[in-house]
Write a protein that holds these residues in place. Structure first.
Motif, PDB file in Angstrom:
ATOM      1  N   CYS A   1       0.836  -1.146  -0.074  1.00  0.00           N
ATOM      2  CA  CYS A   1      -0.087  -0.561  -0.587  1.00  0.00           C
ATOM      3  C   CYS A   1       0.504   0.637   0.079  1.00  0.00           C
ATOM      4  N   TYR A   2       0.412   1.984  -1.164  1.00  0.00           N
ATOM      5  CA  TYR A   2       1.417   3.314  -0.826  1.00  0.00           C
ATOM      6  C   TYR A   2       0.774   4.624  -1.276  1.00  0.00           C
ATOM      7  N   PRO A   3       0.063   4.644  -0.566  1.00  0.00           N
ATOM      8  CA  PRO A   3      -1.077   6.298  -1.290  1.00  0.00           C
ATOM      9  C   PRO A   3      -0.055   7.884  -0.452  1.00  0.00           C
ATOM     10  N   SER A   4       0.923   8.077  -1.545  1.00  0.00           N
ATOM     11  CA  SER A   4       1.995   8.718  -1.712  1.00  0.00           C
ATOM     12  C   SER A   4       0.884  10.328  -1.447  1.00  0.00           C
ATOM     13  N   LEU A   5       1.368  11.309  -1.333  1.00  0.00           N
ATOM     14  CA  LEU A   5       0.654  12.634  -1.595  1.00  0.00           C
ATOM     15  C   LEU A   5       1.122  12.948  -3.178  1.00  0.00           C
ATOM     16  N   ASP A   6       2.638  12.707  -3.287  1.00  0.00           N
ATOM     17  CA  ASP A   6       3.345  13.662  -3.934  1.00  0.00           C
ATOM     18  C   ASP A   6       5.057  12.712  -4.676  1.00  0.00           C
ATOM     19  N   GLU A   7       4.679  12.123  -5.807  1.00  0.00           N
ATOM     20  CA  GLU A   7       5.579  11.377  -5.716  1.00  0.00           C
ATOM     21  C   GLU A   7       5.729  12.157  -7.401  1.00  0.00           C
ATOM     22  N   GLY A   8       7.194  11.778  -6.690  1.00  0.00           N
ATOM     23  CA  GLY A   8       8.241  11.643  -8.469  1.00  0.00           C
ATOM     24  C   GLY A   8       7.977  10.976  -9.842  1.00  0.00           C
ATOM     25  N   PHE A   9       8.144   9.215  -9.057  1.00  0.00           N
ATOM     26  CA  PHE A   9       7.970   8.636 -10.763  1.00  0.00           C
ATOM     27  C   PHE A   9       7.582   7.283  -9.767  1.00  0.00           C
ATOM     28  N   GLY A  10       7.308   7.165  -8.729  1.00  0.00           N
ATOM     29  CA  GLY A  10       6.612   5.688  -8.283  1.00  0.00           C
ATOM     30  C   GLY A  10       7.653   4.424  -8.179  1.00  0.00           C
TER      31      GLY A  10
ATOM     32  N   ILE B   1      -1.629  -1.248  -4.141  1.00  0.00           N
ATOM     33  CA  ILE B   1      -2.815  -0.409  -4.651  1.00  0.00           C
ATOM     34  C   ILE B   1      -2.146   0.666  -3.551  1.00  0.00           C
ATOM     35  N   THR B   2      -2.477   2.125  -4.612  1.00  0.00           N
ATOM     36  CA  THR B   2      -2.074   3.364  -4.719  1.00  0.00           C
ATOM     37  C   THR B   2      -2.682   4.740  -4.644  1.00  0.00           C
ATOM     38  N   SER B   3      -1.796   5.698  -4.696  1.00  0.00           N
ATOM     39  CA  SER B   3      -3.029   7.031  -4.589  1.00  0.00           C
ATOM     40  C   SER B   3      -3.562   7.047  -6.475  1.00  0.00           C
ATOM     41  N   ASP B   4      -4.233   7.893  -6.139  1.00  0.00           N
ATOM     42  CA  ASP B   4      -5.536   7.812  -7.528  1.00  0.00           C
ATOM     43  C   ASP B   4      -4.676   9.099  -8.450  1.00  0.00           C
TER      44      ASP B   4
ATOM     45  N   SER C   1     -10.662  -0.614   2.629  1.00  0.00           N
ATOM     46  CA  SER C   1     -11.350  -0.900   2.654  1.00  0.00           C
ATOM     47  C   SER C   1     -10.708  -2.286   1.496  1.00  0.00           C
ATOM     48  N   SER C   2      -9.851  -1.032   0.382  1.00  0.00           N
ATOM     49  CA  SER C   2      -9.184  -1.802  -0.581  1.00  0.00           C
ATOM     50  C   SER C   2      -8.570  -3.054   0.351  1.00  0.00           C
ATOM     51  N   MET C   3      -7.448  -2.522   1.287  1.00  0.00           N
ATOM     52  CA  MET C   3      -7.039  -3.392   1.496  1.00  0.00           C
ATOM     53  C   MET C   3      -7.380  -4.745   2.324  1.00  0.00           C
ATOM     54  N   ASN C   4      -8.654  -4.248   2.509  1.00  0.00           N
ATOM     55  CA  ASN C   4      -9.301  -5.508   2.735  1.00  0.00           C
ATOM     56  C   ASN C   4     -10.086  -6.792   2.492  1.00  0.00           C
TER      57      ASN C   4
ATOM     58  N   GLU D   1      -0.265   6.626 -13.863  1.00  0.00           N
ATOM     59  CA  GLU D   1       0.006   6.644 -14.506  1.00  0.00           C
ATOM     60  C   GLU D   1       1.065   4.607 -14.208  1.00  0.00           C
ATOM     61  N   VAL D   2       1.803   5.251 -13.931  1.00  0.00           N
ATOM     62  CA  VAL D   2       3.094   4.407 -13.986  1.00  0.00           C
ATOM     63  C   VAL D   2       2.840   2.816 -13.540  1.00  0.00           C
ATOM     64  N   SER D   3       1.631   3.174 -12.585  1.00  0.00           N
ATOM     65  CA  SER D   3       0.685   1.542 -12.356  1.00  0.00           C
ATOM     66  C   SER D   3      -0.062   0.800 -12.974  1.00  0.00           C
ATOM     67  N   GLY D   4      -0.968   2.008 -13.512  1.00  0.00           N
ATOM     68  CA  GLY D   4      -1.530   1.310 -14.977  1.00  0.00           C
ATOM     69  C   GLY D   4      -2.753   0.698 -13.857  1.00  0.00           C
ATOM     70  N   ALA D   5      -3.866  -0.482 -14.857  1.00  0.00           N
ATOM     71  CA  ALA D   5      -4.633  -0.851 -14.242  1.00  0.00           C
ATOM     72  C   ALA D   5      -4.362  -1.844 -13.280  1.00  0.00           C
ATOM     73  N   ALA D   6      -3.104  -2.155 -13.224  1.00  0.00           N
ATOM     74  CA  ALA D   6      -2.081  -3.785 -12.319  1.00  0.00           C
ATOM     75  C   ALA D   6      -2.366  -3.028 -11.529  1.00  0.00           C
ATOM     76  N   ALA D   7      -3.070  -1.933 -10.373  1.00  0.00           N
ATOM     77  CA  ALA D   7      -2.770  -1.312  -9.146  1.00  0.00           C
ATOM     78  C   ALA D   7      -4.574  -1.238  -8.438  1.00  0.00           C
ATOM     79  N   ILE D   8      -4.827  -1.211  -7.035  1.00  0.00           N
ATOM     80  CA  ILE D   8      -6.197  -0.109  -7.326  1.00  0.00           C
ATOM     81  C   ILE D   8      -5.558   1.179  -6.793  1.00  0.00           C
ATOM     82  N   HIS D   9      -6.486   2.301  -7.160  1.00  0.00           N
ATOM     83  CA  HIS D   9      -5.875   3.281  -7.510  1.00  0.00           C
ATOM     84  C   HIS D   9      -7.054   3.863  -6.543  1.00  0.00           C
ATOM     85  N   VAL D  10      -6.682   5.025  -5.212  1.00  0.00           N
ATOM     86  CA  VAL D  10      -7.513   5.213  -4.018  1.00  0.00           C
ATOM     87  C   VAL D  10      -6.776   6.946  -4.357  1.00  0.00           C
ATOM     88  N   ASP D  11      -8.277   7.895  -3.128  1.00  0.00           N
ATOM     89  CA  ASP D  11      -7.766   8.517  -2.447  1.00  0.00           C
ATOM     90  C   ASP D  11      -6.568   8.520  -1.483  1.00  0.00           C
ATOM     91  N   PRO D  12      -5.591   8.949  -1.720  1.00  0.00           N
ATOM     92  CA  PRO D  12      -4.609   8.906  -0.486  1.00  0.00           C
ATOM     93  C   PRO D  12      -5.099   9.598   0.972  1.00  0.00           C
TER      94      PRO D  12
END
Length: 188
Positions: free
Chosen positions: A58-67, A81-84, A109-112, A90-101
């Protein structure tokens, strides 16, 4: 069928900007947060082991350089699971769940969901491994050359036009032909 109750939350990394409250809460958890591990800085060799033993990343970053951590986790076969937010979407594409950090309920919920749905977890693992295979040094070099080929000629034309106007003091859009003579001019 899942194992959400059997996992530990592992916080990896050194303290950073505005992280004091997070680390303080992790040291003194309230409620049912009985299994929190704070590692501090982890070198690359140990980091690979942590990814390998993770049920999810789980990587709910608020500000990221690349990911890059997202790609590292995918490479290790860990559901992400990462930030939306850009660039993580763009880096994770459809392979991750994107959530408001900032949405704690959505993160939980996503982690569960990932921890309790083995089909979802397995699908995300497969998608992540497939997705991260697109990120190679060869592909990066190809994209860099492609970008230079696309933008460099226009940039060179624009630079030549600016230089021509500056050194010859010609107005924009002038149709005067460049001189082959060297001019000694004062630009005071």
């Amino acid at each position: 069928d899942g194992h959400a109750d059997d996992v530990s939350l592992v916080l990896v990394g050194s303290k950073g900007w505005l992280s004091d409250e997070v680390f303080a809460r992790a040291q003194n958890p309230s409620g049912n947060s009985s299994s929190i591990v704070v590692t501090g800085y982890v070198d690359d060799c140990d980091l690979a082991s942590l990814y390998a033993g993770a049920s999810l990343f789980c990587y709910p970053s608020l500000d990221e350089g690349f990911g890059l951590p997202v790609l590292e986790a995918m490479h290790a076969g860990v559901p992400v699971i990462t930030s939306d937010r850009a660039p993580l979407v763009e880096v994770s594409g459809a392979a991750a769940i994107h959530v408001d950090p900032l949405d704690i309920d959505a993160l939980a919920s996503s982690m569960n969901d990932v921890l309790n749905d083995t089909e979802l977890s397995s699908s995300m693992t497969d998608s992540g491994v497939e997705h991260v295979a697109k990120f190679t040094w060869d592909r990066s070099a190809e994209m860099t050359v492609e970008m230079y080929n696309r933008w460099a000629p226009e940039r060179l034309r624009a630079t030549a036009e600016i230089n021509r106007r500056f050194y010859r003091r010609e107005p924009a859009g002038s149709t005067a032909r460049p001189s082959t003579e060297l001019h000694n001019q004062s630009f005071a």
